[in-house]
Design a protein around this motif. Sequence first.
Motif, PDB file in Angstrom:
ATOM      1  N   ARG A 170       0.867  -1.183   0.000  1.00  0.00           N
ATOM      2  CA  ARG A 170       0.000   0.000   0.000  1.00  0.00           C
ATOM      3  C   ARG A 170       0.902   1.231   0.000  1.00  0.00           C
ATOM      4  NH1 ARG A 170      -3.743  -0.102   4.993  1.00  0.00           N
ATOM      5  NH2 ARG A 170      -5.256   0.977   3.673  1.00  0.00           N
ATOM      6  N   THR A 171       0.945   1.956  -1.095  1.00  0.00           N
ATOM      7  CA  THR A 171       1.777   3.160  -1.153  1.00  0.00           C
ATOM      8  C   THR A 171       1.115   4.308  -0.382  1.00  0.00           C
ATOM      9  OG1 THR A 171       0.774   3.855  -3.239  1.00  0.00           O
ATOM     10  CG2 THR A 171       2.778   2.520  -3.362  1.00  0.00           C
ATOM     11  N   LEU A 172       1.959   5.208   0.115  1.00  0.00           N
ATOM     12  CA  LEU A 172       1.492   6.360   0.868  1.00  0.00           C
ATOM     13  C   LEU A 172       2.049   7.624   0.214  1.00  0.00           C
ATOM     14  CD1 LEU A 172       2.484   4.961   4.398  1.00  0.00           C
ATOM     15  CD2 LEU A 172       0.212   4.840   3.351  1.00  0.00           C
ATOM     16  N   SER A 174       1.478  12.291   0.037  1.00  0.00           N
ATOM     17  CA  SER A 174       0.694  13.510   0.270  1.00  0.00           C
ATOM     18  C   SER A 174       0.796  14.359  -0.995  1.00  0.00           C
ATOM     19  CB  SER A 174       1.205  14.265   1.500  1.00  0.00           C
ATOM     20  OG  SER A 174       2.494  14.794   1.252  1.00  0.00           O
ATOM     21  N   ASP A 175       0.633  15.646  -0.875  1.00  0.00           N
ATOM     22  CA  ASP A 175       0.632  16.515  -2.055  1.00  0.00           C
ATOM     23  C   ASP A 175       2.029  16.979  -2.465  1.00  0.00           C
ATOM     24  OD1 ASP A 175      -2.131  16.342  -2.165  1.00  0.00           O
ATOM     25  OD2 ASP A 175      -2.412  18.089  -0.869  1.00  0.00           O
ATOM     26  N   THR A 176       3.050  16.695  -1.676  1.00  0.00           N
ATOM     27  CA  THR A 176       4.392  17.183  -1.984  1.00  0.00           C
ATOM     28  C   THR A 176       5.134  16.207  -2.894  1.00  0.00           C
ATOM     29  OG1 THR A 176       5.284  16.162   0.021  1.00  0.00           O
ATOM     30  CG2 THR A 176       4.534  18.447   0.186  1.00  0.00           C
ATOM     31  N   ASP A 177       6.135  16.716  -3.597  1.00  0.00           N
ATOM     32  CA  ASP A 177       6.843  15.925  -4.607  1.00  0.00           C
ATOM     33  C   ASP A 177       7.636  14.762  -4.026  1.00  0.00           C
ATOM     34  OD1 ASP A 177       5.871  17.589  -6.575  1.00  0.00           O
ATOM     35  OD2 ASP A 177       7.646  18.879  -6.599  1.00  0.00           O
ATOM     36  N   ARG A 178       8.187  14.940  -2.835  1.00  0.00           N
ATOM     37  CA  ARG A 178       9.076  13.918  -2.274  1.00  0.00           C
ATOM     38  C   ARG A 178       8.437  13.156  -1.107  1.00  0.00           C
ATOM     39  NH1 ARG A 178      13.458  15.393   0.156  1.00  0.00           N
ATOM     40  NH2 ARG A 178      13.050  17.622   0.444  1.00  0.00           N
ATOM     41  N   SER A 179       7.120  13.050  -1.112  1.00  0.00           N
ATOM     42  CA  SER A 179       6.439  12.387  -0.005  1.00  0.00           C
ATOM     43  C   SER A 179       6.054  10.940  -0.303  1.00  0.00           C
ATOM     44  CB  SER A 179       5.175  13.158   0.382  1.00  0.00           C
ATOM     45  OG  SER A 179       4.231  13.134  -0.684  1.00  0.00           O
ATOM     46  N   LEU A 180       6.278  10.475  -1.535  1.00  0.00           N
ATOM     47  CA  LEU A 180       5.861   9.126  -1.910  1.00  0.00           C
ATOM     48  C   LEU A 180       6.607   8.064  -1.100  1.00  0.00           C
ATOM     49  CD1 LEU A 180       4.272   7.192  -3.750  1.00  0.00           C
ATOM     50  CD2 LEU A 180       6.197   7.310  -5.354  1.00  0.00           C
ATOM     51  N   VAL A 181       5.859   7.214  -0.422  1.00  0.00           N
ATOM     52  CA  VAL A 181       6.421   6.102   0.349  1.00  0.00           C
ATOM     53  C   VAL A 181       5.960   4.815  -0.322  1.00  0.00           C
ATOM     54  CG1 VAL A 181       6.501   4.938   2.581  1.00  0.00           C
ATOM     55  CG2 VAL A 181       6.357   7.434   2.487  1.00  0.00           C
ATOM     56  N   ASP A 182       6.846   4.187  -1.080  1.00  0.00           N
ATOM     57  CA  ASP A 182       6.466   2.961  -1.787  1.00  0.00           C
ATOM     58  C   ASP A 182       7.408   1.799  -1.489  1.00  0.00           C
ATOM     59  OD1 ASP A 182       8.684   3.893  -3.117  1.00  0.00           O
ATOM     60  OD2 ASP A 182       7.787   3.860  -5.126  1.00  0.00           O
ATOM     61  N   ALA A 201       3.077   5.044   9.756  1.00  0.00           N
ATOM     62  CA  ALA A 201       2.596   3.703   9.412  1.00  0.00           C
ATOM     63  C   ALA A 201       3.213   2.639  10.312  1.00  0.00           C
ATOM     64  CB  ALA A 201       2.906   3.399   7.950  1.00  0.00           C
ATOM     65  N   LEU A 202       4.342   2.955  10.927  1.00  0.00           N
ATOM     66  CA  LEU A 202       4.984   2.031  11.866  1.00  0.00           C
ATOM     67  C   LEU A 202       4.524   2.269  13.298  1.00  0.00           C
ATOM     68  CD1 LEU A 202       8.654   2.051  10.470  1.00  0.00           C
ATOM     69  CD2 LEU A 202       6.981   0.188  10.305  1.00  0.00           C
TER      70      LEU A 202
END
Length: 329
Positions: A170-172, A174-182, A201-202
């Motif tokens: 499940r990727t996470l 927000s609206d910012t460019d470097r917030s992708l947690v995959d 998430a932890l």
Amino acid sequence: MNHDCFSITISGVLHSGCYFVVCRRMVANLGSTNPNIDVDRKQLMASSRVVRQATSSILQTDPTLAGPLLRLAFHDGATREQLSDDLDNSVFVGGPNGSIKYELDWNENRGISRPLQAVEEIYSNMDGVSLADCIALAGAEAVEFAGGPSIRIRLGRRDATEADSKKRMRTLHSDTDRSLVDTTLPSAGLDSDGLRLYFGALGLSDEQFVALCGAHDLGRHVTLLGMPKSCLKTLTRECLEAAPVLMPFVSEDPDGFSNTYFKKLIKWNDRKVKLGEVAFIPTDVDLVVDSELRKYVTKFAKNKAAFFSSFTSAYQTIVDAGATSVGRY
């Protein structure tokens, strides 16, 4: 000697003329699914003590292993992912489960082989205790050995038989460019929103994950300094593992655990650091660029006891997941 007991000699050295003896019956329940794992606290305490003393003996010989042992514990534990938002029927996958032994080819785990080998040496002499338990105990002992807090943890983890997933299911973002947690281990390029998503998430609060980042006060990371030209062209795993120059995040006492990391972050933010004084990565400076996170950096820089308390709770949250004992040892 009773056949139900065995001795442990670490790296062929008997420190202070002593060796450690542990009875098989003392560790028989560790790693088990038995809900009554705490039935004999003395057994669990004895097993924990053996692993901690063995770790301390290794660190007396090589104090530079403290940082890598702590990193090993985090990388084994942080791959845990919750697959359901239903707290009453949550399904989790991943560490802390000893799967790190199958994940040495991940780029994020470069340099993990050395501390893992040390813990596996301890584990090889323990009958019934899980590798995951040994990793979590060794990380806690490394912190205390380096001058940090004494951290008690739960026991009874079960070891995995294969690698955890490198990619999150499940990727996470927000609206910012470097917030992708995959990915299951954090990217060094995450922004503060990404850090909140990842550590949230932890199960960590903002204050806890800022404290956990204080682990960068301890240890060193790979640099390209002095690397052969052939390696600079390819940057293979072998080249990174054999990097000739490792640089501490904080050059002042890289084998000691304190709140110096936070003091240096504030100094960096005030543009007062000298060349070579720090070697921060983007996720480090996120903590002072973000005003909400900076208040915790300031708090920990001024109050070492507060840092130690928050770090302890953060470490326990990471490594206690999946442990079956009620008590901490």
